[in-house]
Design a protein around this motif. Sequence first.
Motif, PDB file in Angstrom:
ATOM      1  N   ALA A   1       0.741  -1.308  -0.007  1.00  0.00           N
ATOM      2  CA  ALA A   1       0.136  -0.099   0.051  1.00  0.00           C
ATOM      3  C   ALA A   1       0.762   1.246   0.130  1.00  0.00           C
ATOM      4  N   ALA A   2       2.101   1.375   0.832  1.00  0.00           N
ATOM      5  CA  ALA A   2       2.922   2.259   0.749  1.00  0.00           C
ATOM      6  C   ALA A   2       3.469   2.706  -0.683  1.00  0.00           C
ATOM      7  N   ALA A   3       3.762   1.521  -1.297  1.00  0.00           N
ATOM      8  CA  ALA A   3       4.200   1.624  -2.678  1.00  0.00           C
ATOM      9  C   ALA A   3       3.374   2.258  -3.713  1.00  0.00           C
ATOM     10  N   ALA A   4       2.086   1.880  -3.436  1.00  0.00           N
ATOM     11  CA  ALA A   4       0.972   2.434  -4.333  1.00  0.00           C
ATOM     12  C   ALA A   4       0.650   3.834  -3.988  1.00  0.00           C
ATOM     13  N   LEU A   5       0.633   4.267  -2.928  1.00  0.00           N
ATOM     14  CA  LEU A   5       0.264   5.637  -2.428  1.00  0.00           C
ATOM     15  C   LEU A   5       1.308   6.686  -2.728  1.00  0.00           C
ATOM     16  N   LYS A   6       2.761   5.999  -2.852  1.00  0.00           N
ATOM     17  CA  LYS A   6       3.701   7.035  -3.419  1.00  0.00           C
ATOM     18  C   LYS A   6       3.290   7.491  -5.000  1.00  0.00           C
ATOM     19  N   HIS A   7       2.217   6.684  -5.385  1.00  0.00           N
ATOM     20  CA  HIS A   7       1.940   7.162  -6.973  1.00  0.00           C
ATOM     21  C   HIS A   7       0.296   7.146  -7.032  1.00  0.00           C
ATOM     22  N   SER A   8      -0.066   7.876  -5.736  1.00  0.00           N
ATOM     23  CA  SER A   8      -1.694   7.807  -5.864  1.00  0.00           C
ATOM     24  C   SER A   8      -2.177   8.807  -6.981  1.00  0.00           C
ATOM     25  N   ASP A   9      -1.455   9.565  -7.477  1.00  0.00           N
ATOM     26  CA  ASP A   9      -2.186  10.404  -8.670  1.00  0.00           C
ATOM     27  C   ASP A   9      -2.293   9.544  -9.804  1.00  0.00           C
ATOM     28  N   LYS A  10      -1.487   8.583 -10.152  1.00  0.00           N
ATOM     29  CA  LYS A  10      -1.464   7.706 -11.148  1.00  0.00           C
ATOM     30  C   LYS A  10      -2.703   6.831 -11.086  1.00  0.00           C
ATOM     31  N   LEU A  11      -2.804   6.052  -9.807  1.00  0.00           N
ATOM     32  CA  LEU A  11      -4.119   5.206  -9.744  1.00  0.00           C
ATOM     33  C   LEU A  11      -5.272   6.050 -10.041  1.00  0.00           C
ATOM     34  N   LEU A  12      -5.230   7.149  -9.191  1.00  0.00           N
ATOM     35  CA  LEU A  12      -6.490   8.071  -9.298  1.00  0.00           C
ATOM     36  C   LEU A  12      -6.802   8.260 -10.677  1.00  0.00           C
ATOM     37  N   GLU A  13      -5.840   8.697 -11.414  1.00  0.00           N
ATOM     38  CA  GLU A  13      -6.169   8.866 -12.737  1.00  0.00           C
ATOM     39  C   GLU A  13      -6.835   7.741 -13.592  1.00  0.00           C
ATOM     40  N   ARG A  14      -6.273   6.506 -13.473  1.00  0.00           N
ATOM     41  CA  ARG A  14      -6.915   5.545 -13.861  1.00  0.00           C
ATOM     42  C   ARG A  14      -8.300   5.505 -13.737  1.00  0.00           C
ATOM     43  N   SER A  15      -8.490   5.575 -12.008  1.00  0.00           N
ATOM     44  CA  SER A  15      -9.817   5.048 -11.595  1.00  0.00           C
ATOM     45  C   SER A  15     -10.758   5.939 -12.034  1.00  0.00           C
ATOM     46  N   ARG A  16     -10.422   7.489 -12.123  1.00  0.00           N
ATOM     47  CA  ARG A  16     -11.397   8.295 -12.463  1.00  0.00           C
ATOM     48  C   ARG A  16     -11.768   8.314 -14.153  1.00  0.00           C
ATOM     49  N   LYS A  17     -10.793   7.766 -14.678  1.00  0.00           N
ATOM     50  CA  LYS A  17     -11.022   7.428 -16.204  1.00  0.00           C
ATOM     51  C   LYS A  17     -12.145   6.358 -16.253  1.00  0.00           C
ATOM     52  N   ILE A  18     -12.005   5.215 -15.553  1.00  0.00           N
ATOM     53  CA  ILE A  18     -12.804   4.182 -15.548  1.00  0.00           C
ATOM     54  C   ILE A  18     -14.377   4.518 -15.115  1.00  0.00           C
ATOM     55  N   VAL A  19     -14.457   5.275 -13.950  1.00  0.00           N
ATOM     56  CA  VAL A  19     -15.870   5.830 -13.624  1.00  0.00           C
ATOM     57  C   VAL A  19     -16.574   6.895 -14.483  1.00  0.00           C
ATOM     58  N   ARG A  20     -15.759   7.569 -15.061  1.00  0.00           N
ATOM     59  CA  ARG A  20     -16.325   8.631 -15.950  1.00  0.00           C
ATOM     60  C   ARG A  20     -16.842   8.110 -17.338  1.00  0.00           C
ATOM     61  N   GLU A  21     -15.925   7.043 -18.013  1.00  0.00           N
ATOM     62  CA  GLU A  21     -16.503   6.356 -19.193  1.00  0.00           C
ATOM     63  C   GLU A  21     -17.484   5.501 -18.843  1.00  0.00           C
ATOM     64  N   ASN A  22     -17.550   4.628 -17.636  1.00  0.00           N
ATOM     65  CA  ASN A  22     -18.449   3.861 -17.492  1.00  0.00           C
ATOM     66  C   ASN A  22     -19.768   4.464 -17.211  1.00  0.00           C
ATOM     67  N   LEU A  23     -19.850   5.662 -16.368  1.00  0.00           N
ATOM     68  CA  LEU A  23     -21.101   6.132 -15.852  1.00  0.00           C
ATOM     69  C   LEU A  23     -21.873   6.847 -17.201  1.00  0.00           C
ATOM     70  N   GLN A  24     -20.891   7.128 -18.249  1.00  0.00           N
ATOM     71  CA  GLN A  24     -21.726   7.585 -19.598  1.00  0.00           C
ATOM     72  C   GLN A  24     -22.516   6.384 -19.912  1.00  0.00           C
ATOM     73  N   ILE A  25     -21.787   5.155 -20.011  1.00  0.00           N
ATOM     74  CA  ILE A  25     -22.431   4.081 -20.470  1.00  0.00           C
ATOM     75  C   ILE A  25     -23.752   3.728 -19.821  1.00  0.00           C
ATOM     76  N   LEU A  26     -23.579   3.767 -18.374  1.00  0.00           N
ATOM     77  CA  LEU A  26     -24.744   3.462 -17.730  1.00  0.00           C
ATOM     78  C   LEU A  26     -25.952   4.444 -17.931  1.00  0.00           C
ATOM     79  N   ASP A  27     -25.516   5.847 -18.029  1.00  0.00           N
ATOM     80  CA  ASP A  27     -26.329   6.876 -18.216  1.00  0.00           C
ATOM     81  C   ASP A  27     -27.195   6.789 -19.709  1.00  0.00           C
TER      82      ASP A  27
END
Length: 375
Positions: free
Chosen positions: A265-291
């Motif tokens: 988890a410490a290794a992941a959180l050093k790059h939280s911005d990269k993980l968050l960028e990936r996650s936001r891309k997924i939720v935004r694209e997929n919410l459009q599909i759901l909508d």
Amino acid sequence: MKIKPFAVEEWMNAWEVGAKYNIAETCVDSISMNELFELTGEDKTEFLNRLCARRLSYGDIEGLPEFRKGVCGLYKTLNIENIVPTHGASGANHHVFYSLISPGDRVVSIMPTYQQLYSIPESYGADVQILHLSKENNYLPDLEKLRRLVTPETKMICINNPNNPTGALMSEQMLREIVEIARSADAWILCDEVYRHLSQEDDWCPSIVDLYEKGISVSSMSKVFSLAGLRLGWIATHDMSVVKSCLSHRDYNLVSCGVFDEMLAAAALKHSDKLLERSRKIVRENLQILDNWVSSEPHVSYVKPKAGTTALVYYDLDIPSYEFCEEMYKKTGAFVTPGDCFEVPHSMRIGYAYGKQDLIDGLKAISEYIAMKTR
């Protein structure tokens, strides 16, 4: 201690394994260790060498400093002494109630939300008062009703931001108003923030701990960071009396979290911005599909989520939600969560961040089932 069955978890336990189209999952599409190292650019060989050389002791009892430092980076005003690691966010919620709530204490919680936030304090004998969220108010708390429920005896207010199952998101202004209500009673605010930062906009998502001296934030590596397998979460607060109580109670039921979990988890959180960028891309694209699907399917409706990974979708068929979801699962393989798990009848919770193709195929299967029932 008697406690009500945990409806949503019992449903997931019974049906998740074997689902053809899993659109009940609430984590952003989970990643492997290989994917984590590729995404973050961390040196996998160096990390594994450090891990394999480490003695498998209890580790850092109060939490690996590098992990707690990484958690602090998700807030604006915290230091590592403000962080208490736990076994997931579910462990964090439970631990807060276990450490702070006694029989007879008044606790105000919202509904619908994750059932822990009202069933656990109720099981401890607390005087639990429910503030019901309504579709008409976009599932945001009615602050006048909240003021009436909060008395001088109120020990804690429990909220969930972004909300599960609806995806509603409270603004900073609304959070500040809730803070003033809590401050009038000298009450804690426990805010389950496991979906925080998974917004549809790029603005910073405020946390209750950056706004209130008695705010308590609970979160984890599971939803936002796609690492549920670590089973690692945390309690964050400026109130050092809470930290002291949580650490004291922790000696009885936790002692420490896993060495491997905290290192990764410490290794992941050093790059939280990269993980968050990936996650936001997924939720935004997929919410459009759901909508788009909700707009095209005449038998369903919802309030479009503002954040998170879940949506509460209503259907207009005269079928109880458990029956609707179980029969649909058996006939089509589409796996969603009954709204009655959250005490919202004639609805279903859809998790839209697990995988794009699963979402597309699962929504198609729901439409096929609805068509079958409305012929």
